[in-house]
Design a protein around this motif. Structure first.
Motif, PDB file in Angstrom:
ATOM      1  N   TYR A  92       1.202  -1.493  -0.279  1.00 27.03           N
ATOM      2  CA  TYR A  92      -0.064   0.079   0.325  1.00 27.03           C
ATOM      3  C   TYR A  92       0.829   0.697   0.233  1.00 27.03           C
ATOM      4  CZ  TYR A  92      -2.905   4.117   1.943  1.00 27.03           C
ATOM      5  OH  TYR A  92      -3.446   4.416   1.524  1.00 27.03           O
ATOM      6  N   LYS A  93       1.930   1.252   0.555  1.00 24.89           N
ATOM      7  CA  LYS A  93       2.607   2.958   1.568  1.00 24.89           C
ATOM      8  C   LYS A  93       3.538   2.443  -0.664  1.00 24.89           C
ATOM      9  CE  LYS A  93       3.389   2.484   6.129  1.00 24.89           C
ATOM     10  NZ  LYS A  93       3.870   2.089   7.321  1.00 24.89           N
TER      11      LYS A  93
ATOM     12  N   GLY B 103       2.755   2.210  -3.496  1.00 20.31           N
ATOM     13  CA  GLY B 103       1.248   2.444  -4.197  1.00 20.31           C
ATOM     14  C   GLY B 103       1.202   1.338  -4.707  1.00 20.31           C
TER      15      GLY B 103
ATOM     16  N   ASP C 207      -7.873  -0.939  -6.692  1.00 19.48           N
ATOM     17  CA  ASP C 207      -9.976  -2.023  -6.596  1.00 19.48           C
ATOM     18  C   ASP C 207      -9.518  -2.577  -8.180  1.00 19.48           C
ATOM     19  OD1 ASP C 207      -9.963   0.340  -8.282  1.00 19.48           O
ATOM     20  OD2 ASP C 207     -11.397   1.189  -6.976  1.00 19.48           O
TER      21      ASP C 207
ATOM     22  N   LYS D 175      -8.536   1.818  -9.034  1.00 20.43           N
ATOM     23  CA  LYS D 175      -8.062   2.843  -8.730  1.00 20.43           C
ATOM     24  C   LYS D 175      -7.397   2.600  -6.886  1.00 20.43           C
ATOM     25  CE  LYS D 175     -10.551   6.425  -6.353  1.00 20.43           C
ATOM     26  NZ  LYS D 175     -11.647   7.271  -6.131  1.00 20.43           N
ATOM     27  N   LYS D 176      -6.151   3.167  -7.295  1.00 20.31           N
ATOM     28  CA  LYS D 176      -5.159   2.943  -6.557  1.00 20.31           C
ATOM     29  C   LYS D 176      -6.380   3.181  -4.174  1.00 20.31           C
ATOM     30  CE  LYS D 176      -0.831   4.175  -7.807  1.00 20.31           C
ATOM     31  NZ  LYS D 176      -0.114   4.721  -7.176  1.00 20.31           N
ATOM     32  N   LEU D 177      -5.786   2.402  -4.039  1.00 20.36           N
ATOM     33  CA  LEU D 177      -6.635   2.502  -2.404  1.00 20.36           C
ATOM     34  C   LEU D 177      -6.255   3.277  -1.542  1.00 20.36           C
ATOM     35  CD1 LEU D 177      -5.888  -1.637  -1.658  1.00 20.36           C
ATOM     36  CD2 LEU D 177      -8.174  -0.692  -3.375  1.00 20.36           C
ATOM     37  N   THR D 178      -7.088   3.659  -1.190  1.00 21.82           N
ATOM     38  CA  THR D 178      -7.245   4.639   0.537  1.00 21.82           C
ATOM     39  C   THR D 178      -6.423   4.001   1.165  1.00 21.82           C
ATOM     40  OG1 THR D 178      -9.558   4.758   0.668  1.00 21.82           O
ATOM     41  CG2 THR D 178      -8.680   6.457  -1.024  1.00 21.82           C
ATOM     42  N   LYS D 179      -6.222   3.390   1.808  1.00 21.86           N
ATOM     43  CA  LYS D 179      -6.084   2.638   3.183  1.00 21.86           C
ATOM     44  C   LYS D 179      -5.700   0.866   2.833  1.00 21.86           C
ATOM     45  CE  LYS D 179     -11.087   0.889   5.022  1.00 21.86           C
ATOM     46  NZ  LYS D 179     -10.943   1.115   6.149  1.00 21.86           N
TER      47      LYS D 179
END
Length: 72
Positions: A43-44, A46, A50, A54-58
């Protein structure tokens, strides 16, 4: 000089001895902490998106991503 086959076998031997073993000496076990740490890293960096790209927000909750119920 090692042949390709010898190189593969030697690599497997080293990996099994040094990298596949858990701290307690077992192979194949998983932990919630290890899975979550990897997802947090991805996640960190990038790397996670989904189904629509679209990049995850968490970071995802990985608690349902694995099971150890089939291990002895």
């Amino acid at each position: 000089m090692l042949t390709n086959t010898e190189l593969v076998k030697e690599s497997e031997r080293l990996l099994a001895k040094e990298y596949y073993l858990a701290a307690d000496g077992t192979i194949g076990g998983q932990s919630a902490e290890r899975w979550q740490a990897f997802a947090d890293f991805e996640y960190k960096a990038g790397l996670l998106a989904d189904a629509n790209g679209k990049k995850l927000t968490k970071a995802p909750d990985t608690s349902a991503f694995f099971t150890t119920k089939y291990l002895p």
